[in-house]
Design an enzyme around this catalytic site. Sequence first.
Site, PDB file in Angstrom:
ATOM      1  N   HIS A  23      11.530  59.778  63.839  1.00 53.80           N
ATOM      2  CA  HIS A  23      12.607  59.625  62.864  1.00 53.80           C
ATOM      3  C   HIS A  23      13.189  58.222  63.027  1.00 53.80           C
ATOM      4  O   HIS A  23      13.064  57.596  64.087  1.00 53.80           O
ATOM      5  CB  HIS A  23      13.700  60.658  63.103  1.00 53.80           C
ATOM      6  N   GLU A  51      16.111  57.071  63.585  1.00 51.85           N
ATOM      7  CA  GLU A  51      17.009  56.886  64.722  1.00 51.85           C
ATOM      8  C   GLU A  51      16.233  56.703  66.025  1.00 51.85           C
ATOM      9  O   GLU A  51      16.544  55.828  66.830  1.00 51.85           O
ATOM     10  CB  GLU A  51      17.942  58.095  64.882  1.00 51.85           C
ATOM     11  N   CYS A  99      19.552  64.588  62.509  1.00 52.87           N
ATOM     12  CA  CYS A  99      19.163  65.976  62.784  1.00 52.87           C
ATOM     13  C   CYS A  99      19.537  66.308  64.232  1.00 52.87           C
ATOM     14  O   CYS A  99      19.929  65.414  64.994  1.00 52.87           O
ATOM     15  CB  CYS A  99      17.661  66.148  62.552  1.00 52.87           C
ATOM     16  N   CYS A 137      17.716  64.062  66.819  1.00 55.02           N
ATOM     17  CA  CYS A 137      18.209  62.689  66.859  1.00 55.02           C
ATOM     18  C   CYS A 137      19.633  62.629  67.419  1.00 55.02           C
ATOM     19  O   CYS A 137      19.974  61.701  68.156  1.00 55.02           O
ATOM     20  CB  CYS A 137      18.148  62.065  65.473  1.00 55.02           C
TER      21      CYS A 137
END
EC number: 3.5.4.33
Length: 143
Positions: A47, A49, A77, A80
């Site tokens: 992701h 991040e 999420c 993360c």
Amino acid sequence: MDLAFEQARLAQSRGEVPVGAVVVAPSGEIIGRGGNETRAGHDPTAHAEIVAIRAACAALGVERLTGCDLYVTLEPCPMCAAAISNARIARLYYGAGDPKSGGVAHGAKIYAHAQCHHAPEVYDGIGAVEAEAMLRDFFAARR
């Protein structure tokens, strides 16, 4: 946040969900940046991040980003959010909320748990309209 949006647009151009993130050092220097890379890297953890945090840690040669800020276009999420906590990010700024998969203000609310060892200061809604439009347009084109 503009640089996070730039990373989101780059992710979208690669066919990834348009989410972007940047890590800013206390000096104001950008030390990590990333957009979603889950498809390109065949990696469900890639992701935006995580990509940005990994880059920042590598740039500094550390595993903790104490005092650093993270700007991301979408509410992180749970995975993360936990990584942000483990990295000891000082402040989290994000754009659009994510009622379906968010882990900060929605869903798991990672930072509200007693087991969370570090909770960053959280500032939401920054560039939310642009982030929501980018995501809505991306998914509308896929349907």
